[in-house]
Design an enzyme around this catalytic site. Structure first.
Site, PDB file in Angstrom:
ATOM      1  N   ASP A 163      -6.528  21.707 -11.641  1.00 52.80           N
ATOM      2  CA  ASP A 163      -6.761  20.462 -12.376  1.00 52.80           C
ATOM      3  C   ASP A 163      -6.086  20.631 -13.737  1.00 52.80           C
ATOM      4  OD1 ASP A 163      -7.796  18.447 -14.075  1.00 52.80           O
ATOM      5  OD2 ASP A 163      -9.613  18.278 -12.867  1.00 52.80           O
ATOM      6  N   LYS A 177      -6.717   9.971 -18.744  1.00 54.54           N
ATOM      7  CA  LYS A 177      -6.936  10.606 -20.049  1.00 54.54           C
ATOM      8  C   LYS A 177      -5.673  10.476 -20.916  1.00 54.54           C
ATOM      9  CE  LYS A 177     -10.954  11.648 -18.368  1.00 54.54           C
ATOM     10  NZ  LYS A 177     -11.271  12.848 -17.618  1.00 54.54           N
ATOM     11  N   TYR A 198     -14.615  20.469 -13.399  1.00 54.60           N
ATOM     12  CA  TYR A 198     -15.101  19.117 -13.711  1.00 54.60           C
ATOM     13  C   TYR A 198     -16.252  18.803 -12.746  1.00 54.60           C
ATOM     14  CZ  TYR A 198     -14.597  13.991 -14.171  1.00 54.60           C
ATOM     15  OH  TYR A 198     -14.795  12.649 -14.366  1.00 54.60           O
ATOM     16  N   ARG A 210       0.821  -1.221   0.000  1.00 51.26           N
ATOM     17  CA  ARG A 210       0.000   0.000   0.000  1.00 51.26           C
ATOM     18  C   ARG A 210       0.849   1.264   0.000  1.00 51.26           C
ATOM     19  NH1 ARG A 210      -2.962  -0.431   4.801  1.00 51.26           N
ATOM     20  NH2 ARG A 210      -1.674   1.208   5.669  1.00 51.26           N
TER      21      ARG A 210
END
Ligand SMILES: *Cc1c(COP(=O)(O)O)cnc(C)c1O
Length: 400
Positions: free
Chosen positions: A188, A213, A116, A63
């Site tokens: 962003d 993306k 967004y 982790r």
């Protein structure tokens, strides 16, 4: 790690950053799948745990990061020009952790109206409930100064904005923010993806990329990354650890494979999108094309000043006599544009979008229906022919 010098050009950085170093090494890092890491003694285990607590890299537990993930973080950090980067399981997970690493109950957050949509939802539905006030500002910054309060702790922006690509003057925003004590600026940066835009170099404190993306680029992985300056790193990394965020090394590997070709893909997609945008501007059924690389786009001057390029994403507004149903039919007539969410892959996509539903300050009354196009790596002539056929069909429907 012996990383390439940050003065190198982005295309060189994405080729050389995060590569294994030494004699007789593989070109790419191995995919180190693990939960448990075993040590030869308690002393080495304690040393590794203490190093990780000081935010050093290296294996401790699955982790807490993998060598594959660290390679990808090195590439993203080099592109963004930041202090460190941390991976997240999605762009949205990166965004929410970045925000939570800054705000506490009693704080106020200012969010750009063109953000967004899931960011708006997180602020309104989650932050408010934990005692963080949230308000929105215009992407042109006209109301920002007046909206900064003594308890404003974070300004969240996205440039260009989602759907309509409103350009935000980041250096001006940073100047307003830094006139106050303690205001963090976060951006962003999915649209520019570190290749076309570097918010940290323009004074932002944190930059988030939905790697899902363009970085991944092949529509097969969900991934996000936050890059910070030195000041914001510890809080971000600690919040990521507290919340248990981690990324599979397989996903990190696929993103590393994708990012190596980021510059050729994005530049090709920009070239094709610009051709498509110019062509759409000449079509009678289209009233506006939203694409900052177009010389008559309202954000063009800022884009030219602050960005080194664009991408394959553009929106077009139809004439007001074209109904939402007709727009759906237009999208369904297209053969080369898939119908679906997301963008940044190698393939073209088309999606009707609704600016009125995702903005609270700007009004979209009396305006036409909008379709967002993502232009992929197909030949521009084929894409334009596909659009032409679907527009002709739409025109016949209006006439008949
Ligand atoms: C897609 C997107 C995100 C979210 O990324 P996911 O990986 O889908 O969670 C965030 N910001 C912008 C601008 C996006 O387009």
């Amino acid at each position: 790690m012996n990383e390439p010098h940050s003065s190198l050009q982005p295309a060189t950085l994405i080729t050389h950053a995060g590569r294994p170093k030494g004699c007789k090494v593989t070109v790419n890092p191995v995919v180190a799948r693990t939960s448990t890491v075993v040590f030869d003694s308690m002393a080495t285990l304690r040393q590794a745990v203490a190093g990780r607590a000081r935010h050093e890299t290296g294996l401790v537990y699955g982790r807490k990061g993998s060598p594959t993930g660290e390679s990808l973080e090195a590439v993203i950090c080099a592109l963004e020009g930041g202090h460190r980067s941390r991976l997240f399981s999605s762009g949205l997970a990166a965004i929410t952790c970045a925000i939570l690493s800054v705000v506490r109950s009693g704080d106020h957050v200012l969010v750009v109206d063109s953000c967004y949509e899931p960011v708006r939802k997180f602020c309104v539905q989650y932050l408010q409930q934990m005692g963080v006030e949230c308000s929105f500002f215009q992407p042109d910054l006209s109301d920002l100064k007046a909206k900064i309060r003594p308890n404003t702790r974070l300004i969240w922006t996205e440039s260009p904005g989602s759907i309509l690509f409103e350009m935000c003057d980041l250096p001006a925003l940073v100047a307003l923010a830094k006139a106050h004590d303690n205001v963090v600026v976060a951006v962003d940066n999915t649209w520019g993806s570190g290749l076309m835009y570097c918010p940290l170099r323009l004074g932002a404190d944190m930059s988030v990329i939905a790697a899902t993306k363009y970085l991944v680029g092949h529509s097969d992985v969900m991934l996000g990354a936050v890059t910070t300056n030195q000041n914001r790193w510890t809080a971000l990394a600690d919040m990521g650890d507290l919340l248990g965020h981690c990324v599979s090394p397989d996903d990190a590997y696929l993103a590393l494979r994708g990012v190596r070709t980021l510059s050729v893909r994005m530049r090709q997609q920009q070239d094709t999108a610009l051709q498509v945008a110019h062509w759409l501007q000449k079509q009678a059924l289209i009233s506006t094309v939203f694409y900052p690389a177009l010389p008559d786009d309202p954000g063009h001057a800022i884009w030219k000043r602050d960005f080194s390029g664009a991408n394959g994403l553009l929106s077009c507004e139809f004439r007001t006599d074209v109904s939402a149903q007709a727009v759906d039919a237009f999208v369904e007539t297209l053969q080369l544009f898939g119908i679906g969410h997301s963008w940044g892959g190698y393939e073209s996509l088309a999606l009707p979008v609704s600016p009125a539903a995702v903005r609270s300050l700007s009004h979209w009354q009396g305006r036409g229906n909008v379709v967002r196009l993502h232009v992929g790596l197909e030949d521009p002539a084929d894409l334009i022919h596909d659009l032409q056929t679907a527009l002709a069909r739409l025109g016949e429907g209006l006439a008949g």
